[in-house]
Design an enzyme around this catalytic site. Sequence first.
Site, PDB file in Angstrom:
ATOM      1  N   ALA A 111     124.226  30.315  45.623  1.00 12.03           N
ATOM      2  CA  ALA A 111     125.173  31.397  45.913  1.00 12.03           C
ATOM      3  C   ALA A 111     125.728  31.296  47.332  1.00 12.03           C
ATOM      4  O   ALA A 111     125.823  32.283  48.052  1.00 12.03           O
ATOM      5  CB  ALA A 111     124.546  32.765  45.674  1.00 12.03           C
ATOM      6  N   ASP A 135     111.831  34.835  44.796  1.00  9.92           N
ATOM      7  CA  ASP A 135     112.994  35.503  44.194  1.00  9.92           C
ATOM      8  C   ASP A 135     112.626  35.981  42.788  1.00  9.92           C
ATOM      9  O   ASP A 135     113.436  35.951  41.861  1.00  9.92           O
ATOM     10  CB  ASP A 135     114.198  34.571  44.162  1.00  9.92           C
ATOM     11  N   GLY A 154     117.392  34.892  39.469  1.00 11.08           N
ATOM     12  CA  GLY A 154     116.054  35.004  40.017  1.00 11.08           C
ATOM     13  C   GLY A 154     115.131  34.028  39.314  1.00 11.08           C
ATOM     14  O   GLY A 154     115.552  33.029  38.740  1.00 11.08           O
TER      15      GLY A 154
END
Length: 369
Positions: free
Chosen positions: A209, A260, A295
């Site tokens: 990201a 995460d 995640g």
Amino acid sequence: MRLTGYLLTPDGWLDGTLTVRDGIIDDIDGVPVTPRDNDTPRILPGFIDLHVHGGGGRDAMEGGMAPGVLARTHARFGTTSVLVTTMTAPMPDIEQALDAVAEAMASDTPGGADILGVHLEGPFIHPDKLGAQPAFARPGSSEQMMALMAHAPIRVVTLAPEIDGHTEMITFLAEQGVRVQVGHSCGCYQDGVTALAAGASGFTHLFNAMTGVSHRDPGIATAALAHAYYAEIIPDLVHVEQGAMLTAMRAIPCLYGVTDATAAAGMPDGEYKLGAHRVYKHGNSVRLEDGTLAGSALTMDQAFRNWIALGDSWAVASRRLSTWPARYLGLEDRGELLPGKRADLVVMGRDRRLQRVLVNGQEVNRDVI
């Protein structure tokens, strides 16, 4: 309480005994040793995870009892300190999640990891780099941050530095002692450099990201590799391929691991919540319905084994999951085996499998959530 075995101290391995008194490491006694391939327990500092969305079937954005379930779930896998991590969402939903974290911190969570506070991942991110974040991104301001910080201790904030007003917000947060991380960003290399100069101190799930590494169009990941001292990365060997992992391990002095993790951590394959999204665990990955990584289901004991598989020694893998996260947050009471530190410990066998977990000197029941 006395624990005997191979002790991983900052100066290397000792064959000896560690004594715990009132939740603190009272004494360490032993002789230097190179651990042999035998059944002697290996005693290491507990793992510190600075990016966790959920676990045990509960998502942090649910509020209520979710932070406690998260903390108990991850303690079963060796996490002794944790930052509960929020998602991009409408502000009332974020405030509800923060209030639940503050309540969990104020109450006793027996058998759980120590909740250090909040990692605010969004909503101050770029709408074109959401990843698995819901579509509620917006520009931020110091005033909005002050309002959120009144709900719970916010220790880390992820934001996109290229958005108007965010450079000033980085400086404000750094002055408050908050660690600012660059992530979910469409920024260029210079945006990353400017963010570091303004007070940012890390990068969120490196490579994921964010704009990447190109010799003619360098992005945020390039700025991290060139200039970062600290950065977090997800060592599940799904989010980042081995070659990129090795590049980051060589380039960034204190590259540390985070899970995460989502609600799917510690749970069987199936459907779970991640903020406003439904996510699906299959094997060792968690994804949105369209296949986007969302995640993980990673736990810190598996992260430790993965660092070893990538070439780290036990000592370096321990630093990536304990010492460096503690130093990054300025935590002087944990992250190493030394007298006077918290008795946050993991005990492993030679196969790197967990045998025992202690949080503040108390044994974790690894059979229950």
